[in-house]
Write a protein that holds these residues in place. Structure first.
Motif, short mmCIF file in Angstrom:
data_model
loop_
_atom_site.label_atom_id
_atom_site.label_comp_id
_atom_site.label_asym_id
_atom_site.label_seq_id
_atom_site.Cartn_x
_atom_site.Cartn_y
_atom_site.Cartn_z
N ARG A 99 -2.88 -3.92 -5.53
CA ARG A 99 -3.14 -4.82 -4.40
C ARG A 99 -1.84 -5.20 -3.70
NH1 ARG A 99 -7.08 -6.54 -8.18
NH2 ARG A 99 -5.65 -8.06 -9.12
N LYS A 102 -0.59 -2.31 -1.52
CA LYS A 102 -1.29 -2.20 -0.24
C LYS A 102 -0.69 -3.14 0.79
CE LYS A 102 -5.59 -1.70 0.28
NZ LYS A 102 -7.06 -1.93 0.33
N HIS A 176 3.90 6.62 -1.19
CA HIS A 176 2.48 6.32 -0.97
C HIS A 176 1.60 7.48 -1.42
CE1 HIS A 176 -1.24 5.74 1.42
NE2 HIS A 176 -0.98 4.45 1.25
#
Length: 199
Positions: A99, A102, A176
């Motif tokens: 989380r 992100k 990523h």
């Protein structure tokens, strides 16, 4: 070298995690230097009807319906009860950093290019250390997770050397890219469906 030298589940799993992959990408995920050997192994699985090869702007392999069912069958026996417990613990530990990553990715992509990236890189360093510890744990159950450590370290080193594309440029072994692959590997390894906690 033929497919006999490779674990069939690991080959299929590399394709499952990516959805579509070249022999180079599979070799990278396996931490295997013999790309030609990996190519031969994938071609053998193609001949068995487990993979389909596609050519075009992007070339590579994807799972067929038989490949998906074979992967699921092999996955169900790939982990012992103890290994599954280890993987589940590592995965649950990953959800919090996921989380945060992100949010960090959004902050990176929307930053002013004149802004000093150091604070964002410091946040990444913190996440990197936490996830690296989880990868050590996960690798005790599934050795392939150790390869993510090197790939993350490589992307992080490129970032620290000034290559801004190493953060989130698609299909470039960016941080990523590797993170998304790791996330899917956790989910696929455990046979989970994604939930709100994953997103």
């Amino acid at each position: 070298m033929t497919a006999i030298a490779f674990d069939r589940f690991e080959l299929l799993h590399q394709i499952k995690v990516r959805g579509f992959a070249s022999a180079h990408a599979v070799a990278t995920g396996l931490g295997h230097a013999d790309e030609d050997g990996v190519e031969a192994a994938l071609r053998e699985l193609e001949s068995l009807g487990l993979l389909k090869y596609r050519e075009g702007r992007v070339t590579g392999f994807s799972l067929t319906a038989d490949g998906r069912s074979t992967h699921a069958e092999l996955r169900d026996t790939a982990l012992s009860a103890a290994q599954r417990a280890t993987m589940t613990h590592a995965y649950e530990g990953f959800l919090g950093p996921n989380r945060e990553f992100k949010t960090l990715t959004t902050d990176w992509q929307t930053r002013d290019e004149t802004e000093d990236p150091a604070p964002l890189l410091d946040r990444l360093d913190d996440l990197h250390a936490r996830v690296d510890a989880l990868l050590v744990e996960a690798a005790h159950a599934q050795p392939r997770f150790a390869h993510y450590r090197r790939r993350f370290a490589d992307a992080r080193a490129r970032l620290r050397a000034g290559d801004a594309t190493a953060f989130a440029r698609p299909m470039s072994e960016s941080y990523h890219d590797v993170w998304m692959e790791l996330h899917e590997d956790f989910v696929s390894s455990l046979g989970h469906e994604r939930t709100e906690a994953d997103e």
